[in-house]
Design a protein around this motif. Structure first.
Motif, short mmCIF file in Angstrom:
data_model
loop_
_atom_site.label_atom_id
_atom_site.label_comp_id
_atom_site.label_asym_id
_atom_site.label_seq_id
_atom_site.Cartn_x
_atom_site.Cartn_y
_atom_site.Cartn_z
N GLN A 1 0.83 -1.20 0.00
CA GLN A 1 0.00 0.00 0.00
C GLN A 1 0.87 1.26 0.00
O GLN A 1 0.58 2.22 -0.71
N GLN A 2 1.95 1.22 0.80
CA GLN A 2 2.86 2.36 0.84
C GLN A 2 3.52 2.57 -0.51
O GLN A 2 3.69 3.71 -0.97
N ALA A 3 3.91 1.46 -1.16
CA ALA A 3 4.52 1.53 -2.49
C ALA A 3 3.53 2.12 -3.49
O ALA A 3 3.89 2.96 -4.32
N LYS A 4 2.28 1.67 -3.41
CA LYS A 4 1.24 2.17 -4.31
C LYS A 4 1.05 3.68 -4.14
O LYS A 4 0.98 4.42 -5.13
N ASP A 5 0.99 4.13 -2.89
CA ASP A 5 0.83 5.56 -2.61
C ASP A 5 2.00 6.36 -3.17
O ASP A 5 1.81 7.44 -3.75
N GLU A 6 3.22 5.83 -2.99
CA GLU A 6 4.40 6.54 -3.48
C GLU A 6 4.44 6.56 -5.00
O GLU A 6 4.83 7.57 -5.61
N ILE A 7 4.05 5.45 -5.63
CA ILE A 7 4.02 5.39 -7.09
C ILE A 7 3.02 6.41 -7.65
O ILE A 7 3.32 7.11 -8.62
N ILE A 8 1.85 6.50 -7.03
CA ILE A 8 0.84 7.49 -7.46
C ILE A 8 1.42 8.91 -7.34
O ILE A 8 1.25 9.74 -8.23
N GLU A 9 2.12 9.17 -6.24
CA GLU A 9 2.73 10.49 -6.01
C GLU A 9 3.80 10.79 -7.05
O GLU A 9 3.87 11.90 -7.59
N LEU A 10 4.62 9.78 -7.36
CA LEU A 10 5.70 9.97 -8.35
C LEU A 10 5.14 10.16 -9.75
O LEU A 10 5.66 10.98 -10.52
N TYR A 11 4.09 9.43 -10.09
CA TYR A 11 3.44 9.64 -11.39
C TYR A 11 2.89 11.06 -11.50
O TYR A 11 2.98 11.70 -12.57
N SER B 1 8.95 24.15 -13.36
CA SER B 1 10.28 23.61 -13.05
C SER B 1 10.36 22.14 -13.45
O SER B 1 9.46 21.36 -13.11
N VAL B 2 11.42 21.80 -14.17
CA VAL B 2 11.62 20.39 -14.52
C VAL B 2 12.16 19.61 -13.33
O VAL B 2 12.18 18.38 -13.34
N ASP B 3 12.59 20.32 -12.29
CA ASP B 3 13.14 19.65 -11.11
C ASP B 3 12.06 19.00 -10.25
O ASP B 3 12.36 18.34 -9.25
N ASP B 4 10.78 19.20 -10.63
CA ASP B 4 9.70 18.54 -9.88
C ASP B 4 9.80 17.03 -9.99
O ASP B 4 9.26 16.30 -9.15
N PHE B 5 10.48 16.55 -11.02
CA PHE B 5 10.69 15.11 -11.20
C PHE B 5 12.13 14.92 -11.65
O PHE B 5 12.45 14.98 -12.83
N ASP B 6 13.04 14.71 -10.67
CA ASP B 6 14.46 14.63 -10.98
C ASP B 6 14.92 13.19 -11.19
O ASP B 6 14.11 12.26 -11.23
N GLU B 7 16.22 13.01 -11.32
CA GLU B 7 16.78 11.68 -11.60
C GLU B 7 16.50 10.70 -10.46
O GLU B 7 16.25 9.52 -10.69
N TYR B 8 16.55 11.22 -9.23
CA TYR B 8 16.24 10.35 -8.09
C TYR B 8 14.80 9.84 -8.18
O TYR B 8 14.53 8.66 -7.96
N ASP B 9 13.88 10.75 -8.50
CA ASP B 9 12.46 10.36 -8.64
C ASP B 9 12.30 9.33 -9.75
O ASP B 9 11.54 8.36 -9.61
N LYS B 10 12.98 9.55 -10.86
CA LYS B 10 12.90 8.63 -12.01
C LYS B 10 13.39 7.24 -11.62
O LYS B 10 12.72 6.23 -11.89
N ASP B 11 14.55 7.19 -10.96
CA ASP B 11 15.11 5.89 -10.55
C ASP B 11 14.22 5.22 -9.50
O ASP B 11 14.04 4.00 -9.52
N ARG B 12 13.68 6.02 -8.59
CA ARG B 12 12.82 5.48 -7.55
C ARG B 12 11.55 4.88 -8.14
O ARG B 12 11.11 3.79 -7.73
N LEU B 13 10.95 5.55 -9.11
CA LEU B 13 9.74 5.04 -9.75
C LEU B 13 10.02 3.74 -10.47
O LEU B 13 9.25 2.77 -10.37
#
Length: 269
Positions: free
Chosen positions: A107-117, A245-257
């Motif tokens: 559930q936590q993963a799902k919530d984080e994935i929704i946030e990252l998307y 800002s393109v920094d709203d979704f950075d490389e860390y976010d991309k790798d995490r998703l």
């Protein structure tokens, strides 16, 4: 005689299966756990030990372990949990907790994935808007200055056009200085510019920015064929707040998703 021996074995087997953990004291708990373990075969013993560890750690507030009273309270809670449990009870409870933990993790993963998307979508929309703030011309050179002591001042010359629907008070860029047929750039650096009076929608302007002479732009030794490519990364509005800002979704976010979707591919869009 054979019947007597058989009944004795059955009795002993049943007795070993019903051995329980005594949680009335810490000493009794330790001794009874060892007795329960000794009654198990290797496979069940391993499952019992793993389940026991899961039960003991489940719900523990580790900040309590920083004080003596907290340790006593934690041990007391564990004794109460385990008191009267058989090996079978412990193993079943361990499995139940594992399932519960996995469901929570999912559930936590799902919530984080929704946030990252959502962050990714916001960054893509921002990129579309940032493309309207065009760098029509970019050039880098060093200008000689001084009369007796000649120095070279780095200059970033930009011609920009504000094609957005917003007034812009500050623009943020990434500059890449590279040569044709060269895969590694001479310099890649972020810089920004506070626009005096702002830049209104539809306006075009040329800036000659002078970075720190002792910084990377001042010390870079690029050949004359070097070309400056400038990308717009972020814009602030008239109120100083971020517009896009393109920094709203950075490389860390991309790798995490990507990492989360590998573990939970069922949540992939």
């Amino acid at each position: 005689m054979k019947k007597t021996i058989f009944l004795l074995l059955i009795t002993l087997l049943l007795a070993s299966c019903t051995k329980k953990i005594d949680g009335t004291s810490e000493e009794a708990m330790k001794e009874s756990i060892e007795k329960v373990k000794s009654s198990l075969d290797d496979k069940d013993k391993k499952e019992f030990e793993e389940a026991l560890q899961i039960i003991m750690l489940n719900g523990v507030d580790f900040s309590n372990l920083l004080s003596e009273n907290g340790v006593k309270e934690t041990v007391g809670d564990i004794r109460n949990k385990l008191n009267g449990m058989t090996a079978s009870d412990v193993i079943k409870e361990g499995e139940r907790i594992k399932v519960e933990i996995e469901l929570k993790k999912k559930q936590q993963a799902k919530d984080e994935i929704i946030e990252l998307y959502a962050k990714k979508e916001k960054a893509e929309q921002a990129k579309h808007e940032l493309d309207k703030f065009k760098v029509k011309r970019s050039r880098f050179y060093k200008r000689k200055q001084g009369t007796y002591f000649i120095t070279e001042e780095p200059i970033i010359e930009l011609t920009v056009f504000n094609g957005t629907e917003h007034a812009v008070s500050r623009a943020y860029f990434t500059g890449i200085l590279s040569s044709p047929n060269r895969s590694v750039p001479w310099l890649k650096d972020d810089f920004n510019y506070q626009i005096a009076g702002g830049l209104e929608p539809g306006e075009e302007v040329t800036w000659r920015l002078a970075p720190n002479s002792f910084g990377e732009w001042g010390t870079v030794d690029a050949p004359k064929d070097a070309i400056l490519i400038v990308e717009v990364k972020k814009l602030d509005g008239a109120d100083g707040e971020t517009l896009f800002s393109v920094d709203d979704f950075d490389e860390y976010d991309k790798d995490r998703l990507e990492e989360l979707l590998k573990a939970y591919p069922e949540f992939k869009k």
